[in-house]
Enzyme design. Structure first.
Site, short mmCIF file in Angstrom:
data_model
loop_
_atom_site.label_atom_id
_atom_site.label_comp_id
_atom_site.label_asym_id
_atom_site.label_seq_id
_atom_site.Cartn_x
_atom_site.Cartn_y
_atom_site.Cartn_z
N GLU A 85 27.47 34.76 46.83
CA GLU A 85 27.78 35.20 45.44
C GLU A 85 27.55 34.15 44.22
O GLU A 85 27.75 32.94 44.76
CB GLU A 85 29.40 35.64 45.48
CG GLU A 85 29.64 36.74 46.06
CD GLU A 85 30.94 37.32 46.21
OE1 GLU A 85 31.61 37.06 45.12
OE2 GLU A 85 31.37 37.98 47.35
N ASN A 99 37.58 43.57 34.52
CA ASN A 99 36.28 42.56 34.50
C ASN A 99 35.42 42.82 33.61
O ASN A 99 34.16 42.34 33.30
CB ASN A 99 35.52 43.26 36.09
CG ASN A 99 36.14 43.15 36.94
OD1 ASN A 99 36.90 42.28 37.45
ND2 ASN A 99 36.17 44.10 37.81
N LYS A 118 31.06 45.29 35.15
CA LYS A 118 31.96 44.36 34.92
C LYS A 118 31.60 43.62 33.54
O LYS A 118 31.70 44.29 32.69
CB LYS A 118 31.63 43.06 35.98
CG LYS A 118 32.23 43.83 37.40
CD LYS A 118 32.15 42.94 38.40
CE LYS A 118 32.38 43.59 39.73
NZ LYS A 118 33.12 44.64 39.91
N HIS A 123 32.40 39.25 49.07
CA HIS A 123 32.92 40.67 48.69
C HIS A 123 32.93 41.57 49.92
O HIS A 123 32.01 41.62 50.66
CB HIS A 123 32.30 41.01 47.35
CG HIS A 123 32.98 42.31 46.74
ND1 HIS A 123 32.22 43.68 47.03
CD2 HIS A 123 34.08 42.32 46.17
CE1 HIS A 123 32.95 44.51 46.34
NE2 HIS A 123 34.10 43.96 45.80
N SER A 165 34.33 36.61 43.83
CA SER A 165 35.24 37.49 43.19
C SER A 165 36.80 37.35 43.13
O SER A 165 37.49 37.62 42.52
CB SER A 165 34.80 38.77 43.80
OG SER A 165 35.32 39.08 44.92
N HIS A 177 29.74 38.57 39.42
CA HIS A 177 30.70 38.00 38.34
C HIS A 177 30.27 36.75 37.41
O HIS A 177 30.69 36.07 36.87
CB HIS A 177 31.87 37.50 39.11
CG HIS A 177 32.78 38.73 39.79
ND1 HIS A 177 33.58 39.66 38.90
CD2 HIS A 177 32.61 39.17 40.94
CE1 HIS A 177 34.15 40.59 39.62
NE2 HIS A 177 33.65 40.22 40.78
N ASP A 232 24.79 37.73 45.00
CA ASP A 232 25.40 38.84 44.42
C ASP A 232 25.83 38.20 43.02
O ASP A 232 26.88 37.15 43.08
CB ASP A 232 26.52 39.27 45.32
CG ASP A 232 27.52 40.27 44.60
OD1 ASP A 232 27.75 40.30 43.67
OD2 ASP A 232 28.01 41.15 45.44
C1 LIG Z 1 31.09 40.19 44.31
C2 LIG Z 1 31.33 41.77 44.11
N1 LIG Z 1 30.13 42.46 44.43
C3 LIG Z 1 29.99 43.91 44.44
C4 LIG Z 1 30.87 44.49 43.92
C5 LIG Z 1 30.51 46.01 43.66
O1 LIG Z 1 30.37 46.57 42.54
P1 LIG Z 1 30.80 47.99 41.88
O2 LIG Z 1 32.07 47.74 41.34
O3 LIG Z 1 29.68 48.02 40.91
O4 LIG Z 1 30.95 48.74 43.03
C6 LIG Z 1 32.17 43.72 43.19
C7 LIG Z 1 33.08 44.86 42.51
O5 LIG Z 1 34.43 44.60 42.96
C8 LIG Z 1 32.08 42.63 43.28
O6 LIG Z 1 32.98 41.96 42.84
#
Ligand SMILES: Cc1ncc(COP(=O)(O)O)c(C=O)c1O
Length: 388
Positions: free
Chosen positions: A174, A45, A237, A131, A178, A206, A203
């Site tokens: 989001e 990422n 990321k 996610h 993801s 990405h 969120d």
């Molecule tokens: C959309 C999304 N939210 C939250 C997270 C969680 O983030 P972190 O890897 O910093 O715990 C991820 C990570 O995979 C993600 O893809």
């Protein structure tokens, strides 16, 4: 008894083609060694290559020398640091918000925000493709969760109409999804959220650092700065470090300081990591347009090659590009054959995606060369042909 249960769980995962294992990885960046073999990394990422940027590493090294390796406690005890405070200032500026609060990971941030802001009698309206960290937060919250069809503002509208308008309705989606790389249909979602007087959380794990014009996320992409009530992002990321954050009003941040259990009961982000993330955020603040243009150009190049071979149906606009395969075992076989050809891509399977909808997920980075981007589609097409 425990051993027997564990073995049967592992056997069941294996039978379904869902068994995972940890890859032995050495190095970061474009070329890495996995299980002793050098491959071009299309699975990380680190979209902007900032994890190995010398300015980011320098900031991290200096903070480690000044402050040591650990924050030594949770934030509210004595885990705070100048690096964390300055990171929060940079993140708030990047996101056009008065305040930001950093968490030990994005997972922590989602759990903290969703569980602190909702209570029994409230509703969470969550996109079907959200996610796992959002799904888990919904499960932990005492509110009722309603799932709206992916990016479908009309369905969201219908569900909101069935909820009590006197309760708090938190809509969670989001910025860039993801697994699919889809961009949130923010204009339509915002219109529905406003009509129902609901609250919007996005969120941006990405979408931060990847979307034009400057990598500041989904609101700038749509020219709708200020439309999101609860902004969430990650630092591991595009920002090349580690951690997560929530941004918004000072009242939001103070509430999370007081009620966000994942922040209260977990060791704070270490100063060297905070310093690295702050440097990355500052690079984006100063030079986002140029950095993101390079990534977007790489996305265009790869997307053209994948389209030409019929591996995707429409032009990709984000660095997450899924190539459908379907069956779990075949997806793993394709991933392994690509590995033998010198490319690392992710094979997404249940529960990350629905059963029977397994896919390869390609992650594009600024670090990829034109040759990498030209060769990968050829290798995927050949491999799919051979594993038919
Ligand atoms: C959309 C999304 N939210 C939250 C997270 C969680 O983030 P972190 O890897 O910093 O715990 C991820 C990570 O995979 C993600 O893809």
């Amino acid at each position: 008894m425990l051993e027997a249960r564990l073995l049967s769980m592992l056997e069941a995962a294996k039978e379904e083609g869902l068994l995972r294992r940890v890859l032995a990885v050495e190095g970061r960046g474009r070329l890495i060694r996995v299980d002793g073999r050098e491959v071009v990394n299309f699975a990380s990422n680190d979209y902007l290559g900032l994890a190995s940027d010398e300015r980011v590493i320098k900031a991290m090294r200096e903070a480690a020398i000044e402050e040591g390796a650990s924050s030594t406690a949770s934030r509210l005890i004595c885990g705070d640091s100048a690096q964390l405070r300055s990171l929060e200032e940079s993140l708030a500026a990047l996101k056009h918000r008065p305040a930001a609060l950093v968490f030990p990971s994005g997972y922590h941030a989602n759990i903290a925000a969703i569980t602190s802001l909702t209570r029994q009698g409230d509703f969470i309206l969550s996109d079907q493709d959200n996610h796992a960290s959002i799904i888990d937060a919904c499960r932990l919250s005492r509110a009722t969760t309603l799932i709206f069809r992916h990016n479908d503002a009309h369905h969201l509208d219908q569900l909101l109409s069935q909820t009590d308008s006197g309760s708090l309705r938190l809509v969670v989606t989001e910025g860039v999804f993801s697994t699919s790389g889809d961009i949130c249909a923010l204009e339509d979602i915002v219109a529905v959220v406003r009509r129902h007087n609901a609250v919007l959380m996005v969120d941006e794990a990405h979408s931060t650092g990847t979307l034009p014009p400057r990598g500041r996320g989904i609101e700038e992409f749509y020219n709708l700065v200020g439309c999101v009530d609860v902004g969430m992002g990650t630092l591991g990321k595009a920002l090349g470090a580690h951690g997560g954050f929530i941004c918004g009003s000072p009242a939001l941040v103070n509430t999370l300081i007081n009620y966000g259990r994942p922040g209260i009961y977990s060791t704070a982000l270490p100063p060297p990591i905070a310093a690295a993330a702050a440097e990355a955020a500052n690079l984006l603040l100063r030079n986002g347009e140029t950095i993101v243009a390079k990534l977007q150009n790489n996305i265009k190049l790869l997307s053209a090659g994948l389209l030409e071979r019929g591996l995707i149906k429409e032009e990709a606009r984000t660095p997450i590009i899924p190539v459908e395969v379907g069956e779990e075992r075949r997806t793993v076989a394709v991933r392994e054959a690509l590995f033998e050809r010198g490319f690392l891509v992710a094979a997404l399977r249940y529960p990350t995606v629905p059963r029977g909808a397994a896919c390869l997920r390609i992650s594009v980075s600024c670090l990829h060369t034109e040759q990498d981007l030209a060769e990968l589609p050829i290798a995927i097409a050949k491999t799919l042909e051979e594993t038919k």
